[in-house]
Design an enzyme around this catalytic site. Structure first.
Site, PDB file in Angstrom:
ATOM      1  N   GLY A 191       0.921  -1.303  -0.205  1.00 65.82           N
ATOM      2  CA  GLY A 191      -0.117   0.207  -0.058  1.00 65.82           C
ATOM      3  C   GLY A 191       0.458   1.582  -0.165  1.00 65.82           C
ATOM      4  O   GLY A 191       0.364   1.979   0.327  1.00 65.82           O
ATOM      5  N   LEU A 238      -4.611  -6.371  -7.091  1.00 58.55           N
ATOM      6  CA  LEU A 238      -3.741  -7.298  -8.343  1.00 58.55           C
ATOM      7  C   LEU A 238      -4.945  -8.359  -9.444  1.00 58.55           C
ATOM      8  O   LEU A 238      -5.142  -9.503  -9.185  1.00 58.55           O
ATOM      9  CB  LEU A 238      -2.741  -8.158  -7.564  1.00 58.55           C
ATOM     10  CG  LEU A 238      -1.630  -7.470  -7.916  1.00 58.55           C
ATOM     11  CD1 LEU A 238      -0.580  -8.719  -7.018  1.00 58.55           C
ATOM     12  CD2 LEU A 238      -0.507  -6.930  -8.643  1.00 58.55           C
ATOM     13  N   ASN A 257      -5.415   3.189 -12.343  1.00 57.42           N
ATOM     14  CA  ASN A 257      -4.629   2.007 -12.302  1.00 57.42           C
ATOM     15  C   ASN A 257      -3.409   3.113 -12.468  1.00 57.42           C
ATOM     16  O   ASN A 257      -3.040   3.429 -13.131  1.00 57.42           O
ATOM     17  CB  ASN A 257      -5.249   1.177 -12.801  1.00 57.42           C
ATOM     18  CG  ASN A 257      -3.718  -0.353 -12.239  1.00 57.42           C
ATOM     19  OD1 ASN A 257      -3.787  -0.489 -11.574  1.00 57.42           O
ATOM     20  ND2 ASN A 257      -3.670  -0.696 -13.785  1.00 57.42           N
ATOM     21  N   HIS A 307       0.769   1.278 -12.955  1.00 56.88           N
ATOM     22  CA  HIS A 307       0.763   0.554 -13.664  1.00 56.88           C
ATOM     23  C   HIS A 307       2.279   0.405 -13.940  1.00 56.88           C
ATOM     24  O   HIS A 307       2.563   1.511 -14.182  1.00 56.88           O
ATOM     25  CB  HIS A 307       0.695  -0.151 -14.717  1.00 56.88           C
ATOM     26  CG  HIS A 307       1.490  -0.869 -15.638  1.00 56.88           C
ATOM     27  ND1 HIS A 307       1.236  -2.492 -15.169  1.00 56.88           N
ATOM     28  CD2 HIS A 307       2.407  -1.320 -16.220  1.00 56.88           C
ATOM     29  CE1 HIS A 307       2.569  -3.268 -15.515  1.00 56.88           C
ATOM     30  NE2 HIS A 307       2.452  -2.644 -16.630  1.00 56.88           N
TER      31      HIS A 307
HETATM   32  C1  GRF Z   1       2.865  -1.092  -7.516  1.00 56.87           C
HETATM   33  O1  GRF Z   1       4.213  -1.316  -7.597  1.00 56.87           O
HETATM   34  C2  GRF Z   1       2.109  -1.012  -8.377  1.00 56.87           C
HETATM   35  O2  GRF Z   1       2.410  -0.222 -10.236  1.00 56.87           O
HETATM   36  C3  GRF Z   1       2.419  -2.738  -8.644  1.00 56.87           C
HETATM   37  O3  GRF Z   1       1.724  -2.870  -7.676  1.00 56.87           O
HETATM   38  C4  GRF Z   1       2.707  -2.187  -6.932  1.00 56.87           C
HETATM   39  C5  GRF Z   1       1.959  -2.034  -5.535  1.00 56.87           C
HETATM   40  O4  GRF Z   1       2.846  -1.549  -4.257  1.00 56.87           O
HETATM   41  N1  GRF Z   1       0.409  -2.891 -10.005  1.00 56.87           N
HETATM   42  P1  GRF Z   1       2.130  -0.972  -3.341  1.00 56.87           P
HETATM   43  O5  GRF Z   1       1.330  -2.072  -2.709  1.00 56.87           O
HETATM   44  O6  GRF Z   1       1.708   0.174  -3.544  1.00 56.87           O
HETATM   45  O7  GRF Z   1       3.639  -0.418  -2.722  1.00 56.87           O
END
Ligand code: GRF
Length: 232
Positions: free
Chosen positions: A14, A86, A103, A105
């Site tokens: 997060g 995810l 979203n 990415h």
């Molecule tokens: C991030 O790199 C995001 O782009 C990807 O999952 C990771 C999540 O990171 N989809 P976090 O949980 O926000 O630290």
């Protein structure tokens, strides 16, 4: 004036959620509230972050689309942020929240996106491809993985000797402000403008190298770059 209510969907630690929480708290994202944090997994640190800020949080199984829809409706959510979530969003929710789901990415879409491109795999693919630049992309969610309209990109260099872990860390740093810039536009009702003219941020020192990237964008009829001076 009613606040723009956000639901943030997560599956992990997060840090992107934290960036949105902090930007709402300091007014960078104005007149908004993180109303709800929904995780597809239990026991993840992102849920603790929500608790630390007194935000309602819950775990909803990624296949329970009825519960997800009802929860969003019950909380009168205005916009949805996918911050390391995810799973694909159910078509009913995509339809109800058309152009209101963002979203983040960890690559420069449309490159290195789609099914299977998540977490460290993205950065391994970038290194295998031998490209000089990568970065982060905030885009609208649709019924496919990573194919919705691009809103904001931030570019970082791939340096010689980079491992996937080092690259992941460098990209995560720009993910946070890329996501905050897009969510700010959502709360300020400027999404249509960004869909027409997506913005790509680069650091001053990378500008020259990235202009080659930008030239590619121009040839595709896309918007030019903007200098990243850190203002959100
Ligand atoms: C991030 O790199 C995001 O782009 C990807 O999952 C990771 C999540 O990171 N989809 P976090 O949980 O926000 O630290």
């Amino acid at each position: 004036m009613s606040l723009f209510k956000l639901a943030v969907l997560i599956s992990g630690s997060g840090s992107n959620l934290q960036a949105v929480i902090d930007a709402v708290a300091d007014g960078t994202i104005p007149d908004a509230k993180v109303e709800l944090v929904i995780s597809s997994r239990d026991g993840v640190y992102g849920l603790e972050r929500a608790d630390n800020h007194g935000i309602t949080s819950m775990v909803i199984n990624r296949n329970d689309s009825a519960k997800l829809s009802k929860t969003l409706e019950d909380h009168k959510i205005d916009g949805i942020v996918l911050a390391g979530y995810l799973s694909i969003i159910p078509p009913k929710v995509i339809k109800t929240y058309k152009s209101k789901i963002i979203n983040i990415h960890p690559a420069l879409l449309p490159m290195f996106g789609g099914k299977g491109f998540y977490g460290i795999r993205v950065h391994q693919a970038v290194l295998t491809a031998g490209v000089n630049y990568t970065g982060a992309t905030a885009h609208l969610a649709d019924n496919e993985y990573d194919t919705g309209d691009v809103l904001v990109r931030s570019v970082v260099p791939v340096l010689s000797g980079d491992t996937a872990e080092v690259l992941q860390k460098r990209v995560l740093e720009v993910e946070h402000r890329t996501l905050v810039r897009a969510v700010k536009a959502l709360a300020e009702n400027r999404i249509d403008e960004l869909v027409k003219n997506p913005v790509t941020f680069v650091s001053e020192e990378d500008r020259e190298g990235v202009n080659a990237f930008a030239q590619g964008m121009i040839n595709l009829g896309k918007a030019l770059t903007e200098t990243d001076n850190g203002d959100l």
